[in-house]
Motif scaffolding. Structure first.
Motif, short mmCIF file in Angstrom:
data_model
loop_
_atom_site.label_atom_id
_atom_site.label_comp_id
_atom_site.label_asym_id
_atom_site.label_seq_id
_atom_site.Cartn_x
_atom_site.Cartn_y
_atom_site.Cartn_z
N GLN A 272 0.86 -1.18 0.00
CA GLN A 272 0.00 0.00 0.00
C GLN A 272 0.90 1.24 0.00
OE1 GLN A 272 -3.22 -0.40 -0.26
NE2 GLN A 272 -3.38 -2.57 0.23
N LYS A 273 0.74 2.08 -1.01
CA LYS A 273 1.62 3.23 -1.15
C LYS A 273 0.82 4.50 -1.43
CE LYS A 273 5.57 0.58 -2.90
NZ LYS A 273 6.66 0.53 -3.91
N SER A 274 1.51 5.62 -1.37
CA SER A 274 0.89 6.89 -1.74
C SER A 274 1.93 7.78 -2.39
CB SER A 274 0.28 7.59 -0.52
OG SER A 274 1.30 7.99 0.38
N VAL A 275 1.45 8.68 -3.24
CA VAL A 275 2.31 9.68 -3.87
C VAL A 275 1.60 11.02 -3.75
CG1 VAL A 275 3.64 8.26 -5.47
CG2 VAL A 275 1.32 8.95 -6.08
N THR B 259 -3.48 7.39 -3.03
CA THR B 259 -2.98 6.09 -2.59
C THR B 259 -3.20 5.05 -3.68
OG1 THR B 259 -5.08 5.51 -1.54
CG2 THR B 259 -3.45 6.64 -0.17
N TYR B 260 -2.39 4.01 -3.63
CA TYR B 260 -2.55 2.92 -4.59
C TYR B 260 -2.01 1.63 -3.98
CZ TYR B 260 2.43 3.62 -5.80
OH TYR B 260 3.80 3.75 -5.77
N THR B 261 -2.47 0.52 -4.52
CA THR B 261 -2.00 -0.80 -4.11
C THR B 261 -1.18 -1.39 -5.24
OG1 THR B 261 -3.98 -1.14 -2.76
CG2 THR B 261 -2.69 -3.09 -3.32
N HIS B 262 0.05 -1.77 -4.95
CA HIS B 262 0.95 -2.34 -5.95
C HIS B 262 1.16 -3.81 -5.59
CE1 HIS B 262 4.86 -1.67 -8.50
NE2 HIS B 262 4.12 -2.68 -8.93
N ILE B 263 0.60 -4.68 -6.41
CA ILE B 263 0.74 -6.13 -6.20
C ILE B 263 1.85 -6.63 -7.12
CG2 ILE B 263 -0.46 -8.34 -6.12
CD1 ILE B 263 -3.11 -6.75 -6.13
N LYS B 264 2.93 -7.09 -6.52
CA LYS B 264 4.11 -7.46 -7.29
C LYS B 264 4.32 -8.97 -7.27
CE LYS B 264 7.56 -4.62 -7.47
NZ LYS B 264 8.73 -3.75 -7.19
N THR B 265 4.53 -9.54 -8.46
CA THR B 265 4.89 -10.94 -8.57
C THR B 265 6.41 -11.02 -8.71
OG1 THR B 265 4.62 -10.89 -10.98
CG2 THR B 265 2.69 -11.48 -9.68
N GLU B 266 6.94 -12.21 -8.76
CA GLU B 266 8.39 -12.38 -8.77
C GLU B 266 8.99 -12.08 -10.14
OE1 GLU B 266 11.81 -12.79 -6.80
OE2 GLU B 266 9.87 -13.19 -5.86
N HIS C 287 -3.71 -0.99 -8.36
CA HIS C 287 -5.05 -0.44 -8.15
C HIS C 287 -4.91 1.00 -7.70
CE1 HIS C 287 -6.70 -4.73 -7.10
NE2 HIS C 287 -6.57 -4.55 -8.40
N ILE C 288 -5.48 1.94 -8.43
CA ILE C 288 -5.42 3.34 -8.04
C ILE C 288 -6.69 3.69 -7.26
CG2 ILE C 288 -5.18 5.72 -8.84
CD1 ILE C 288 -3.75 4.66 -11.30
N HIS C 289 -6.53 4.21 -6.05
CA HIS C 289 -7.67 4.44 -5.15
C HIS C 289 -8.08 5.92 -5.15
CE1 HIS C 289 -7.06 0.38 -3.77
NE2 HIS C 289 -5.83 0.67 -3.42
N TYR C 290 -8.83 6.30 -6.15
CA TYR C 290 -9.34 7.68 -6.20
C TYR C 290 -10.79 7.72 -5.74
CZ TYR C 290 -10.34 5.66 -10.85
OH TYR C 290 -10.70 4.84 -11.89
N THR C 291 -11.18 8.85 -5.24
CA THR C 291 -12.60 9.09 -4.91
C THR C 291 -12.98 10.47 -5.42
OG1 THR C 291 -11.98 9.99 -2.75
CG2 THR C 291 -12.58 7.65 -2.83
N TYR C 292 -14.17 10.55 -6.02
CA TYR C 292 -14.65 11.81 -6.57
C TYR C 292 -16.13 11.96 -6.23
CZ TYR C 292 -10.42 11.19 -9.33
OH TYR C 292 -9.12 10.97 -9.71
N PRO C 293 -16.60 13.20 -6.10
CA PRO C 293 -18.04 13.40 -5.87
C PRO C 293 -18.83 13.02 -7.12
CG PRO C 293 -16.94 15.49 -6.27
CD PRO C 293 -15.84 14.46 -6.16
N LYS C 294 -20.07 12.60 -6.91
CA LYS C 294 -20.91 12.22 -8.05
C LYS C 294 -21.11 13.38 -9.02
CE LYS C 294 -23.45 8.49 -5.76
NZ LYS C 294 -24.79 7.98 -5.35
N GLU C 295 -20.97 14.60 -8.51
CA GLU C 295 -21.14 15.78 -9.35
C GLU C 295 -20.13 15.84 -10.48
OE1 GLU C 295 -23.21 16.10 -5.74
OE2 GLU C 295 -21.04 15.89 -5.98
N LEU C 296 -19.03 15.11 -10.33
CA LEU C 296 -18.02 15.11 -11.39
C LEU C 296 -18.62 14.63 -12.71
CD1 LEU C 296 -14.99 15.52 -12.12
CD2 LEU C 296 -14.67 13.08 -11.62
#
Length: 210
Positions: A5-8, A16-23, A60-69
């Motif tokens: 779990q990371k953020s930039v 924030t985003y989730t980076h699932i890494k395989t080998e 997975h990019i975890h964005y949230t926006y109002p429905k008004e968008l």
């Protein structure tokens, strides 16, 4: 497999985003969810599992926006979302050496994908998975008419963004899957077995591109 779990952030945005890494993977799939259709929902969950099966890292990019968008113009939506998405793309790609990129967008997540990323020369070789795109938005449809990317577009006939003109978008590189009686979640209402068959059809179509 490692799940991080990371953020930039920059001066105005933090995402924030989730980076699932395989080998040792040289491939990555960036996923853009819908407003209410998140990564735990069936379609995006199983697309994630399919990528991992093939040794493809997932973000997975975890964005949230109002429905008004959604009342904004297509380009305004794309610009607002790209402020978050660009931060993640730059953060991930600058620290990892990926040779192949896949983008998977669901619903509103297809807007920045079609209007910005698909028009960016940097991503001209990326594979595009357009899951229930908002085809009734004229700007999106017109952009897709010029598509040269390899990929898959999936939509159901009971989706309120469906148009019978969808077959105009079929090219040598972009496949079209129209799921009969499926809604915007690609569910066939009150028919679980048909919904599961629809999901299987989509996953098989994606697997042919991997």
């Amino acid at each position: 497999m490692h799940v991080n779990q990371k953020s930039v952030s920059n001066q105005t945005h933090r995402i924030t985003y989730t980076h699932i890494k395989t080998e040792g993977s040289s491939q990555i799939c960036f996923m853009f969810s819908g407003l209410g259709y998140t990564y735990e929902k069936p379609l995006l969950y199983y697309v994630t599992m399919l990528m991992l099966k093939h040794g493809i890292d997932v973000v997975h990019i975890h964005y949230t926006y109002p429905k008004e968008l959604m009342t904004k113009s297509t380009d305004e939506i794309a610009d607002a979302m790209m402020k978050d998405i660009d931060l993640v793309l730059q953060g991930v790609l600058s620290h990892n050496d990926y040779k192949n990129i896949i983008f998977a967008g669901k619903s509103i997540g297809t807007i920045p994908l079609i209007q910005r990323i698909m028009k960016d020369e940097v991503y001209k070789d990326a594979v595009m998975l357009l899951l229930t795109p908002l085809l009734t938005r004229t700007e999106l449809f017109e952009s897709l008419l010029e598509c040269t990317h390899k990929g898959l577009l999936v939509i159901g006939t009971r989706d309120h963004y469906y148009t019978e003109e969808v077959y105009q978008l079929k090219t040598n590189t972009m496949n079209i899957q129209v799921i009969e009686n499926a809604d915007h979640s690609l569910d066939v209402l009150y028919t679980p077995t048909e919904s599961l068959k629809a999901l299987e059809t989509v996953l098989n179509g994606i697997e042919q591109l991997l």
